[in-house]
Design a protein around this motif. Structure first.
Motif, PDB file in Angstrom:
ATOM      1  N   GLN A 173       0.817  -1.215   0.000  1.00 15.24           N
ATOM      2  CA  GLN A 173       0.000   0.000   0.000  1.00 15.24           C
ATOM      3  C   GLN A 173       0.853   1.269   0.000  1.00 15.24           C
ATOM      4  O   GLN A 173       0.330   2.365  -0.160  1.00 15.24           O
ATOM      5  N   GLU A 175       4.344   3.786  -1.098  1.00 12.41           N
ATOM      6  CA  GLU A 175       5.029   4.251  -2.304  1.00 12.41           C
ATOM      7  C   GLU A 175       6.116   3.261  -2.722  1.00 12.41           C
ATOM      8  O   GLU A 175       6.324   3.009  -3.909  1.00 12.41           O
ATOM      9  N   LYS A 178       5.067   0.203  -4.984  1.00 12.84           N
ATOM     10  CA  LYS A 178       4.575   0.358  -6.353  1.00 12.84           C
ATOM     11  C   LYS A 178       5.323  -0.589  -7.285  1.00 12.84           C
ATOM     12  O   LYS A 178       6.545  -0.687  -7.233  1.00 12.84           O
ATOM     13  N   GLY A 179       4.573  -1.277  -8.123  1.00 13.54           N
ATOM     14  CA  GLY A 179       5.175  -2.240  -9.035  1.00 13.54           C
ATOM     15  C   GLY A 179       5.119  -3.656  -8.510  1.00 13.54           C
ATOM     16  O   GLY A 179       5.364  -4.608  -9.252  1.00 13.54           O
TER      17      GLY A 179
END
Length: 237
Positions: A173, A175, A178-179
């Motif tokens: 959840q 930053e 991400k990915g």
């Protein structure tokens, strides 16, 4: 016999298991298990000293009586039950593969044949992966904690990880996550999921009874759900 309420209890929690028990940027120990443990101590009117340890250290210390109870996110097995007592369940776990969101997941065995997988040492997740392919043991990257597993993923030491579903939720959840995403469905079979319990010294049946009563009261009055929603977007019991 001295009452539990007059004692200082030694309570063990895992040292780096986001969002269950971890040290935040302000140097404070926080998390779902931390809040649950504090609520239990308040309800049984005990003065508790908290110890933050690695997962493999906790059960032996409770079995030896050096810790009175612990919240290591532990499933009940006959082997463990021979050493420590287990409370009523206070949440239910599954395990999940975490990896690149664009990966076309088909099976755990396929991942293990081609890629490196990070997994916490001496856990059911590791034993499961070891059983899949004895020829690919060098594809398993052993870690000491959930936080170390996630760090290894971020640094590219492994492309995938198998870990308790809830341990990776905060990362996914964030930053930094991400990915990455969950691959396939959560796994509850093969011993990779089930009811999670607090463990208690076997020579303290009165303490076990008090903790059970405290947990049941917390569920009934809504405190358990209130604590849950601080860390998870859904119910876990």
């Amino acid at each position: 016999m001295t009452s539990v309420k007059a004692e200082v209890l030694n309570v063990a929690l895992t040292s780096s298991s986001v969002p269950f028990s971890y040290e935040n940027e302000a140097g404070e120990w926080v998390g779902f298990n931390v809040d649950i443990a504090k609520a239990i101590c308040e309800k049984i009117k005990a003065s508790c000293t908290f110890h933050y340890l690695r997962f493999p250290e906790i059960l032996p210390l409770v079995a030896e009586g050096k810790m009175d109870f612990a919240l290591p996110n532990m499933l009940k097995t006959s082997e463990r039950a021979a050493k420590v007592a287990f409370t009523v369940p206070y949440w239910r776990s599954t395990s999940s593969f975490v990896g690149p969101v664009d990966y076309n997941f088909s099976s755990a065995k396929r991942i293990l044949e081609k890629d490196k997988i990070c997994v916490i040492q001496n856990t059911r997740q590791m034993h499961f992966l070891q059983s899949l392919n004895e020829d690919k043991q060098d594809h398993l990257i052993s870690t000491k904690s959930g936080a170390e597993t996630i760090d290894a993923l971020k640094k590219g030491a492994c492309r995938f990880a198998l870990m308790p579903t809830m341990q990776s939720l905060s990362f996914l959840q964030s930053e930094n996550g991400k990915g990455f995403g969950y691959l396939g469905k959560p796994i509850s079979g093969h011993g990779l999921g089930g009811n999670v319990h607090i463990i208690v010294r076997k020579d303290r049946p009165a303490l076990l009874k008090e903790i059970d009563a405290a947990l049941q009261e917390m569920v009934h009055e809504g405190l358990h759900e209130q604590i849950t929603r601080k860390y998870f977007p859904f119910s876990i019991l």
